[in-house]
Design a protein around this motif. Structure first.
Motif, PDB file in Angstrom:
ATOM      1  N   HIS A 318       0.805  -1.220   0.000  1.00 26.59           N
ATOM      2  CA  HIS A 318       0.000   0.000   0.000  1.00 26.59           C
ATOM      3  C   HIS A 318       0.841   1.274   0.000  1.00 26.59           C
ATOM      4  O   HIS A 318       1.866   1.345   0.683  1.00 26.59           O
ATOM      5  N   PRO A 319       0.376   2.313  -0.723  1.00 21.48           N
ATOM      6  CA  PRO A 319       1.091   3.591  -0.722  1.00 21.48           C
ATOM      7  C   PRO A 319       1.071   4.252   0.656  1.00 21.48           C
ATOM      8  O   PRO A 319       0.184   4.017   1.485  1.00 21.48           O
ATOM      9  N   SER A 320       2.049   5.129   0.859  1.00 27.52           N
ATOM     10  CA  SER A 320       2.061   5.955   2.057  1.00 27.52           C
ATOM     11  C   SER A 320       1.027   7.070   1.905  1.00 27.52           C
ATOM     12  O   SER A 320       0.539   7.356   0.807  1.00 27.52           O
ATOM     13  N   GLN A 321       0.701   7.717   3.019  1.00 27.38           N
ATOM     14  CA  GLN A 321      -0.235   8.838   2.960  1.00 27.38           C
ATOM     15  C   GLN A 321       0.270   9.905   1.987  1.00 27.38           C
ATOM     16  O   GLN A 321      -0.513  10.479   1.212  1.00 27.38           O
ATOM     17  N   HIS A 322       1.572  10.181   1.996  1.00 24.81           N
ATOM     18  CA  HIS A 322       2.117  11.209   1.106  1.00 24.81           C
ATOM     19  C   HIS A 322       1.943  10.814  -0.363  1.00 24.81           C
ATOM     20  O   HIS A 322       1.618  11.661  -1.213  1.00 24.81           O
ATOM     21  N   ALA A 323       2.139   9.538  -0.668  1.00 21.94           N
ATOM     22  CA  ALA A 323       1.908   9.071  -2.042  1.00 21.94           C
ATOM     23  C   ALA A 323       0.430   9.219  -2.410  1.00 21.94           C
ATOM     24  O   ALA A 323       0.101   9.641  -3.527  1.00 21.94           O
ATOM     25  N   TRP A 324      -0.460   8.909  -1.479  1.00 20.31           N
ATOM     26  CA  TRP A 324      -1.894   9.081  -1.744  1.00 20.31           C
ATOM     27  C   TRP A 324      -2.223  10.557  -2.010  1.00 20.31           C
ATOM     28  O   TRP A 324      -3.081  10.861  -2.846  1.00 20.31           O
ATOM     29  N   GLU A 325      -1.569  11.472  -1.304  1.00 20.82           N
ATOM     30  CA  GLU A 325      -1.827  12.890  -1.528  1.00 20.82           C
ATOM     31  C   GLU A 325      -1.459  13.298  -2.955  1.00 20.82           C
ATOM     32  O   GLU A 325      -2.188  14.073  -3.606  1.00 20.82           O
ATOM     33  N   ILE A 326      -0.357  12.756  -3.460  1.00 20.95           N
ATOM     34  CA  ILE A 326       0.047  13.044  -4.838  1.00 20.95           C
ATOM     35  C   ILE A 326      -0.946  12.433  -5.817  1.00 20.95           C
ATOM     36  O   ILE A 326      -1.352  13.074  -6.799  1.00 20.95           O
ATOM     37  N   ILE A 327      -1.357  11.196  -5.554  1.00 28.05           N
ATOM     38  CA  ILE A 327      -2.333  10.521  -6.422  1.00 28.05           C
ATOM     39  C   ILE A 327      -3.643  11.307  -6.456  1.00 28.05           C
ATOM     40  O   ILE A 327      -4.230  11.521  -7.521  1.00 28.05           O
ATOM     41  N   ALA A 328      -4.102  11.755  -5.287  1.00 28.29           N
ATOM     42  CA  ALA A 328      -5.352  12.534  -5.227  1.00 28.29           C
ATOM     43  C   ALA A 328      -5.229  13.820  -6.035  1.00 28.29           C
ATOM     44  O   ALA A 328      -6.179  14.226  -6.715  1.00 28.29           O
ATOM     45  N   ASN A 329      -4.070  14.456  -5.993  1.00 27.05           N
ATOM     46  CA  ASN A 329      -3.876  15.681  -6.769  1.00 27.05           C
ATOM     47  C   ASN A 329      -3.979  15.410  -8.270  1.00 27.05           C
ATOM     48  O   ASN A 329      -4.583  16.192  -9.018  1.00 27.05           O
ATOM     49  N   TYR A 330      -3.409  14.304  -8.723  1.00 27.79           N
ATOM     50  CA  TYR A 330      -3.554  13.906 -10.127  1.00 27.79           C
ATOM     51  C   TYR A 330      -5.029  13.680 -10.472  1.00 27.79           C
ATOM     52  O   TYR A 330      -5.492  14.074 -11.550  1.00 27.79           O
ATOM     53  N   ILE A 331      -5.750  12.999  -9.574  1.00 26.97           N
ATOM     54  CA  ILE A 331      -7.161  12.686  -9.844  1.00 26.97           C
ATOM     55  C   ILE A 331      -7.976  13.965 -10.035  1.00 26.97           C
ATOM     56  O   ILE A 331      -8.824  14.051 -10.925  1.00 26.97           O
ATOM     57  N   PHE A 332      -7.683  14.978  -9.229  1.00 28.70           N
ATOM     58  CA  PHE A 332      -8.460  16.218  -9.319  1.00 28.70           C
ATOM     59  C   PHE A 332      -7.949  17.161 -10.403  1.00 28.70           C
ATOM     60  O   PHE A 332      -8.728  17.923 -10.975  1.00 28.70           O
ATOM     61  N   ASN A 333      -6.650  17.109 -10.693  1.00 28.63           N
ATOM     62  CA  ASN A 333      -6.070  18.123 -11.577  1.00 28.63           C
ATOM     63  C   ASN A 333      -5.299  17.572 -12.768  1.00 28.63           C
ATOM     64  O   ASN A 333      -4.783  18.351 -13.574  1.00 28.63           O
ATOM     65  N   GLY A 334      -5.211  16.249 -12.902  1.00 32.92           N
ATOM     66  CA  GLY A 334      -4.386  15.644 -13.934  1.00 32.92           C
ATOM     67  C   GLY A 334      -4.906  15.867 -15.346  1.00 32.92           C
ATOM     68  O   GLY A 334      -6.108  16.060 -15.569  1.00 32.92           O
ATOM     69  N   THR A 335      -3.990  15.817 -16.303  1.00 33.77           N
ATOM     70  CA  THR A 335      -4.345  15.918 -17.717  1.00 33.77           C
ATOM     71  C   THR A 335      -4.948  14.597 -18.198  1.00 33.77           C
ATOM     72  O   THR A 335      -5.003  13.607 -17.452  1.00 33.77           O
ATOM     73  N   THR A 336      -5.363  14.594 -19.459  1.00 30.80           N
ATOM     74  CA  THR A 336      -6.000  13.385 -20.009  1.00 30.80           C
ATOM     75  C   THR A 336      -5.030  12.215 -20.143  1.00 30.80           C
ATOM     76  O   THR A 336      -5.461  11.099 -20.385  1.00 30.80           O
ATOM     77  N   ASN A 337      -3.737  12.441 -19.976  1.00 36.74           N
ATOM     78  CA  ASN A 337      -2.790  11.317 -19.904  1.00 36.74           C
ATOM     79  C   ASN A 337      -3.062  10.459 -18.675  1.00 36.74           C
ATOM     80  O   ASN A 337      -2.738   9.276 -18.650  1.00 36.74           O
ATOM     81  N   TYR A 338      -3.617  11.097 -17.653  1.00 39.88           N
ATOM     82  CA  TYR A 338      -3.828  10.427 -16.371  1.00 39.88           C
ATOM     83  C   TYR A 338      -5.303  10.183 -16.060  1.00 39.88           C
ATOM     84  O   TYR A 338      -5.621   9.273 -15.298  1.00 39.88           O
ATOM     85  N   MET A 339      -6.178  11.013 -16.602  1.00 40.42           N
ATOM     86  CA  MET A 339      -7.601  10.948 -16.272  1.00 40.42           C
ATOM     87  C   MET A 339      -8.437  10.873 -17.553  1.00 40.42           C
ATOM     88  O   MET A 339      -8.271  11.686 -18.450  1.00 40.42           O
ATOM     89  N   SER A 340      -9.316   9.891 -17.615  1.00 40.19           N
ATOM     90  CA  SER A 340     -10.154   9.698 -18.814  1.00 40.19           C
ATOM     91  C   SER A 340     -11.632   9.662 -18.417  1.00 40.19           C
ATOM     92  O   SER A 340     -12.012   8.917 -17.518  1.00 40.19           O
ATOM     93  N   PRO A 341     -12.498  10.460 -19.043  1.00 40.84           N
ATOM     94  CA  PRO A 341     -12.231  11.399 -20.136  1.00 40.84           C
ATOM     95  C   PRO A 341     -11.715  12.758 -19.668  1.00 40.84           C
ATOM     96  O   PRO A 341     -11.275  13.560 -20.482  1.00 40.84           O
ATOM     97  N   MET A 342     -11.773  13.047 -18.363  1.00 39.44           N
ATOM     98  CA  MET A 342     -11.305  14.340 -17.837  1.00 39.44           C
ATOM     99  C   MET A 342     -11.081  14.178 -16.339  1.00 39.44           C
ATOM    100  O   MET A 342     -11.475  13.181 -15.736  1.00 39.44           O
ATOM    101  N   ASN A 343     -10.399  15.178 -15.740  1.00 43.90           N
ATOM    102  CA  ASN A 343     -10.127  15.055 -14.306  1.00 43.90           C
ATOM    103  C   ASN A 343     -11.386  15.340 -13.480  1.00 43.90           C
ATOM    104  O   ASN A 343     -12.399  15.822 -13.992  1.00 43.90           O
ATOM    105  N   LEU A 344     -11.277  15.022 -12.204  1.00 46.74           N
ATOM    106  CA  LEU A 344     -12.455  15.076 -11.345  1.00 46.74           C
ATOM    107  C   LEU A 344     -12.919  16.504 -11.089  1.00 46.74           C
ATOM    108  O   LEU A 344     -14.124  16.755 -10.980  1.00 46.74           O
ATOM    109  N   THR A 345     -11.988  17.449 -10.999  1.00 46.45           N
ATOM    110  CA  THR A 345     -12.388  18.846 -10.810  1.00 46.45           C
ATOM    111  C   THR A 345     -13.276  19.309 -11.957  1.00 46.45           C
ATOM    112  O   THR A 345     -14.323  19.938 -11.746  1.00 46.45           O
TER     113      THR A 345
END
Length: 355
Positions: A318-345
């Protein structure tokens, strides 16, 4: 009959959050189940606000916690918690259970866990309880306007196809890696459609991470500390098929119901360049024993790093809390390379009444 919260507006326009899946998102359901797959002892929770184990497979917060913080909601309780009643029902519920997979035979080494169909049965029960509290129409609105998180699939590989290590499993004798991935995705499609039938209209689906790089796989299968090629291949194929399948479902439903986080690509960013993200190690678990701290679980007998923020992995899986914080940031703000069809924000902002 729930008069105190009759007609409540789901936290003043805030979304409820419903969570399904495995140990990556279990916030404590397994604490209430007769299973060994649990995180209810120290040092789990060492960096949680209470500094005590909560049932989360993390040193602190996990992904559902961080998503709740991002959308301005109190974290939903584990559904099996005795505190899950009254106004707490309005926040949503976490049904996840460590050890489960997409396939029912996954995690057969763990007794007493909530298979995905059991999680859905509890979701139906939850909706009945919510209807009693706020009325059927309001309950339906809360569910339809909620955010749903489902994180599942990793165990189908590390605790099924590739389990036990260095021995041909029943599934590996039955399927090649590409055929197994196709089979698992076909089963996952049924699960996602069931979620839609149960009322999910905004469903965040996290793909599986780079499983060949997690400390348990490095410890069991890697000779030189490099990510395990065949496990990586399986994760890569699964994620490609997942994006294709959810795109087809969205087209069929004529709506962006399913939002996919490419967890493989997100994690590979900081596994390949740990120092760029403030980590000193992307191979060694903070808590564990043996090679890469990847043998067995995390317990009071394990070696424990002093600064958890410097490690990608908290324990062997399992990831550390800090790794989860980075993952969550990608989920909310990531480009379409990371989020399909768009980010959560972007997708949540389309429902302007929540913001």
């Amino acid at each position: 009959m729930g008069e105190g919260i009759e007609g409540a507006e789901s936290g003043g326009g805030r979304r409820a959050l419903f969570v399904f899946g495995d140990s990556l998102v279990d916030s404590g359901n397994n604490n209430y189940l007769p299973t060994t797959a649990r995180a209810d002892s120290s040092p789990y929770g060492v960096d949680y606000p209470t500094h005590r184990p909560t049932g989360r497979f993390s040193n602190g917060f996990n992904l559902p916690d961080l998503i709740s913080q991002h959308i301005g909601c109190e974290a939903a309780l584990p559904y099996l918690s005795p505190e899950m009643r009254g106004e707490k029902l309005l926040l949503g519920a976490n049904f996840a259970s460590a050890g489960v997979g997409i396939l029912n035979d996954t995690g057969s080494q763990f007794d007493g866990i909530l298979r995905i169909f059991q999680q859905f049965a509890l979701f139906k029960q939850y909706q009945e309880r919510l209807s009693i509290e706020v009325g059927a129409e309001e309950a339906q609105r809360i569910v339809n306007e909620s955010l749903v998180l489902i994180t599942i699939g990793s165990n189908d590989f590390v605790n099924n196809y590739f389990y036990p290590p260095n021995i041909a499993s029943a599934r590996s004798l039955q399927f090649t890696i590409p055929n197994f991935c196709s089979y698992v995705i076909s089963e996952y499609r049924k699960i996602l459609m069931k979620l839609y039938e149960l009322g999910g209209r905004k469903v965040l689906v996290t793909g599986i991470g780079p499983l060949g790089c997690i400390p348990s796989q490095l410890a069991e299968r890697s000779i030189d500390g490099q990510c395990v090629a065949e496990v990586q291949e399986a994760a890569r194929i699964f994620n490609q098929l997942l994006i294709k399948m959810t795109t087809e479902l969205n087209n069929h439903l004529t709506s962006s119901v399913f939002i996919v986080a490419n967890a493989f690509q997100i994690n590979m960013d900081f596994i390949n360049q740990p120092k760029k993200f403030g980590f000193i190690s992307s191979k060694i678990a903070c808590c564990g024993q043996g090679r890469f701290n990847g043998i067995g679980g995390c317990s009071s007998f394990s070696s424990l790093c002093s600064n958890r923020d410097l490690f990608v992995f908290w324990d062997s899986f399992h990831p550390s809390q800090h790794a989860w914080e980075i993952i969550a940031n990608y989920i909310f703000n990531g480009t379409t390379n990371y989020m399909s069809p768009m980010n959560l924000t972007t997708i949540l902002a389309m429902d302007s009444k929540f913001y």
